[in-house]
Write an enzyme that holds these catalytic residues in place. Structure first.
Site, PDB file in Angstrom:
ATOM      1  N   LYS A 119       0.839  -1.211   0.000  1.00 22.43           N
ATOM      2  CA  LYS A 119       0.000   0.000   0.000  1.00 22.43           C
ATOM      3  C   LYS A 119       0.868   1.254   0.000  1.00 22.43           C
ATOM      4  CE  LYS A 119      -4.299  -1.851   1.804  1.00 22.43           C
ATOM      5  NZ  LYS A 119      -5.296  -1.836   2.869  1.00 22.43           N
ATOM      6  N   LYS A 201      -4.135 -10.356  -7.295  1.00 24.75           N
ATOM      7  CA  LYS A 201      -5.438 -10.708  -6.703  1.00 24.75           C
ATOM      8  C   LYS A 201      -6.543  -9.760  -7.168  1.00 24.75           C
ATOM      9  CE  LYS A 201      -5.714  -8.107  -2.497  1.00 24.75           C
ATOM     10  NZ  LYS A 201      -5.930  -7.879  -1.137  1.00 24.75           N
ATOM     11  N   LYS A 204     -10.886  -4.550  -5.075  1.00 24.48           N
ATOM     12  CA  LYS A 204     -11.893  -3.499  -5.240  1.00 24.48           C
ATOM     13  C   LYS A 204     -11.294  -2.259  -5.892  1.00 24.48           C
ATOM     14  CE  LYS A 204     -12.991  -4.221  -0.698  1.00 24.48           C
ATOM     15  NZ  LYS A 204     -13.508  -4.028   0.644  1.00 24.48           N
TER      16      LYS A 204
HETATM   17  P1  TYM Z   1     -10.898  -6.042   2.991  1.00 32.20           P
HETATM   18  O1  TYM Z   1     -12.092  -5.194   2.947  1.00 32.20           O
HETATM   19  O2  TYM Z   1      -9.711  -5.620   2.196  1.00 32.20           O
HETATM   20  O3  TYM Z   1     -11.248  -7.530   2.559  1.00 32.20           O
HETATM   21  C1  TYM Z   1     -12.336  -8.221   3.108  1.00 32.20           C
HETATM   22  C2  TYM Z   1     -12.109  -9.718   3.038  1.00 32.20           C
HETATM   23  O4  TYM Z   1     -11.995 -10.164   1.693  1.00 32.20           O
HETATM   24  C3  TYM Z   1     -10.832 -10.985   1.548  1.00 32.20           C
HETATM   25  N1  TYM Z   1     -10.339 -10.807   0.161  1.00 32.20           N
HETATM   26  C4  TYM Z   1     -10.179 -11.809  -0.720  1.00 32.20           C
HETATM   27  N2  TYM Z   1     -10.389 -13.139  -0.625  1.00 32.20           N
HETATM   28  C5  TYM Z   1     -10.134 -13.890  -1.728  1.00 32.20           C
HETATM   29  N3  TYM Z   1      -9.693 -13.388  -2.901  1.00 32.20           N
HETATM   30  C6  TYM Z   1      -9.460 -12.056  -3.052  1.00 32.20           C
HETATM   31  N4  TYM Z   1      -9.045 -11.581  -4.222  1.00 32.20           N
HETATM   32  C7  TYM Z   1      -9.706 -11.209  -1.925  1.00 32.20           C
HETATM   33  N5  TYM Z   1      -9.610  -9.869  -1.712  1.00 32.20           N
HETATM   34  C8  TYM Z   1      -9.991  -9.648  -0.445  1.00 32.20           C
HETATM   35  C9  TYM Z   1      -9.859 -10.440   2.583  1.00 32.20           C
HETATM   36  O5  TYM Z   1      -8.890 -11.390   2.931  1.00 32.20           O
HETATM   37  C10 TYM Z   1     -10.797 -10.136   3.729  1.00 32.20           C
HETATM   38  O6  TYM Z   1     -11.051 -11.305   4.499  1.00 32.20           O
HETATM   39  N6  TYM Z   1      -8.067  -5.976   6.947  1.00 32.20           N
HETATM   40  C11 TYM Z   1      -9.321  -6.589   6.575  1.00 32.20           C
HETATM   41  C12 TYM Z   1     -10.500  -5.968   7.298  1.00 32.20           C
HETATM   42  C13 TYM Z   1     -10.451  -6.154   8.786  1.00 32.20           C
HETATM   43  C14 TYM Z   1     -10.510  -7.397   9.485  1.00 32.20           C
HETATM   44  C15 TYM Z   1     -10.452  -7.063  10.879  1.00 32.20           C
HETATM   45  C16 TYM Z   1     -10.600  -8.728   9.066  1.00 32.20           C
HETATM   46  C17 TYM Z   1     -10.374  -5.164   9.715  1.00 32.20           C
HETATM   47  N7  TYM Z   1     -10.382  -5.711  10.978  1.00 32.20           N
HETATM   48  C18 TYM Z   1     -10.479  -8.050  11.853  1.00 32.20           C
HETATM   49  C19 TYM Z   1     -10.625  -9.718  10.063  1.00 32.20           C
HETATM   50  C20 TYM Z   1     -10.561  -9.379  11.430  1.00 32.20           C
HETATM   51  C21 TYM Z   1      -9.442  -6.539   5.054  1.00 32.20           C
HETATM   52  O7  TYM Z   1      -8.563  -6.899   4.374  1.00 32.20           O
HETATM   53  O8  TYM Z   1     -10.562  -6.120   4.530  1.00 32.20           O
END
Ligand code: TYM
Length: 336
Positions: A119, A201, A204
């Protein structure tokens, strides 16, 4: 008389950032598992709006996207009475525990987080301290609820490992305080790749709209996106090294239909990629249909969303307050 001992259900927690409508990657890697686990576990699911601040975003847009993400979680069938569904910033215990955990996290280990490095490269003009501290707030999200399992995609594995290390270190210094969480990463779907560049990957924030499928895309848009998905020149549907585009499509198809790779190979023997892509699109459309239909109803009912958020925040606060107070006491803060 036989005594019935009721064990506490295992607790599951996960959050998602309200950066925009989730992709098929978010859905297959995380949300689909949330939906499955919501029936059998004590579940807490939230919208990580504080994490979303680490990238500067227009305030009105963030508010709208937070509401939309909450509506989307409710559309998965998560019930605000059965599961806790909440917005992170509504529950002050997360930020307060994060400060304490900051003091139990080494600068070196936080510097090793690959997502921070990625990032930082992507947002070179805004490498803020929040971005660096992102995994510590995430550890607080998890530890403040004594979570047993955290269903996430593959990209969050390293953050989970850090949360476990912080919990171990704190417990070592002050005695048992936090449950050490286990990641719950599905065997398939944990890393869904971009449809245009199957080596990165699905995300969004991808600038190419054809690279990712949004969970609210209409059927005709989904068909078009899969039609233009990058494949290879072999014209044979099989899972093999070097066939990253087809492997990704087979994974998506497998997650949506429950078929394993051998069965898919057999079903598409002698058929071209055109047929296969059309079948994958169809399976995705059917998989996402209930979510899209529920979402259209729920997003129109603002009062329901507001009430669900209020119930969620109140219940989340009640659960998390106990752990926060325990941690505050252990480190020597004078409790009120
Ligand atoms: P975020 O919003 O980036 O992603 C949300 C979830 O989607 C999964 N993910 C994927 N899984 C498979 N293939 C992909 N291409 C892909 N892109 C995203 C991410 O692994 C995630 O599970 N940091 C976290 C948000 C968070 C969180 C937490 C998660 C904040 N506090 C506490 C667990 C526990 C995140 O990446 O969100």
């Amino acid at each position: 008389m036989e005594e019935i001992i009721q064990e506490r259900k295992k607790r599951v927690l996960s959050l998602i950032q309200p950066t925009s409508i989730p992709t098929l990657g978010n859905y297959l890697g995380a949300l689909k598992n949330w939906q499955k686990m919501s029936k059998d576990y004590d579940c807490i699911f939230g919208v990580a709006d504080l994490h979303a601040l680490t990238v500067h975003v227009d305030p009105a847009t963030l508010r709208r996207q937070t509401t939309e993400m909450l509506a989307l979680l409710l559309s998965l069938g998560l019930d605000p009475q059965e599961n806790i569904v909440f917005v992170q910033s509504h529950v002050h215990t997360h930020s307060e525990l994060a400060w304490i955990l900051n003091c139990y996290t080494q600068f070196g280990e936080a510097s090793r987080m690959t997502q921070f490095k990625e990032k930082s490269r992507k947002h070179a003009d805004n490498i803020n301290v929040g971005l660096f501290d992102y995994p510590v707030l995430m550890a607080a999200d998890i530890l403040v609820y004594q979570s047993d399992f955290v269903p996430v995609g593959d990209d969050q594995k390293q953050h989970l490992e850090l949360a476990r290390n912080i919990a171990d270190r704190f417990n070592g210094a002050h005695g048992q305080t936090f449950t050490v969480p286990e990641p719950f990463i599905g065997q398939k779907g944990a890393r869904i790749m971009s449809l245009q560049d199957p080596l990165s990957k699905m995300s969004k924030s991808d600038v190419n709209p054809k690279a990712s499928v949004s969970v609210l895309d209409t059927p005709d848009v989904i068909v078009k996106k899969f039609k233009s998905a990058v494949t290879d020149s072999e014209a044979c549907v099989r899972y093999a090294e070097g066939k990253d585009g087809i492997n990704n499509l087979m994974t998506i198809y497998s997650c949506c239909t429950g078929l394993d790779y051998d069965e898919i190979e057999k079903d598409f023997e002698g058929k071209g990629y055109g047929d296969f892509k059309a079948a994958v699109a169809e399976a995705v459309i059917e998989e996402l249909r209930p979510l899209r239909e529920n979402y259209q109803k729920i997003i129109a009912d603002k009062a329901f969303i507001t009430e669900a958020a209020a119930i969620g925040a109140e219940r989340a606060l009640r659960v998390s307050q106990k752990t926060l107070q325990k941690a505050q006491k252990k480190v020597g803060l004078l409790l009120k």
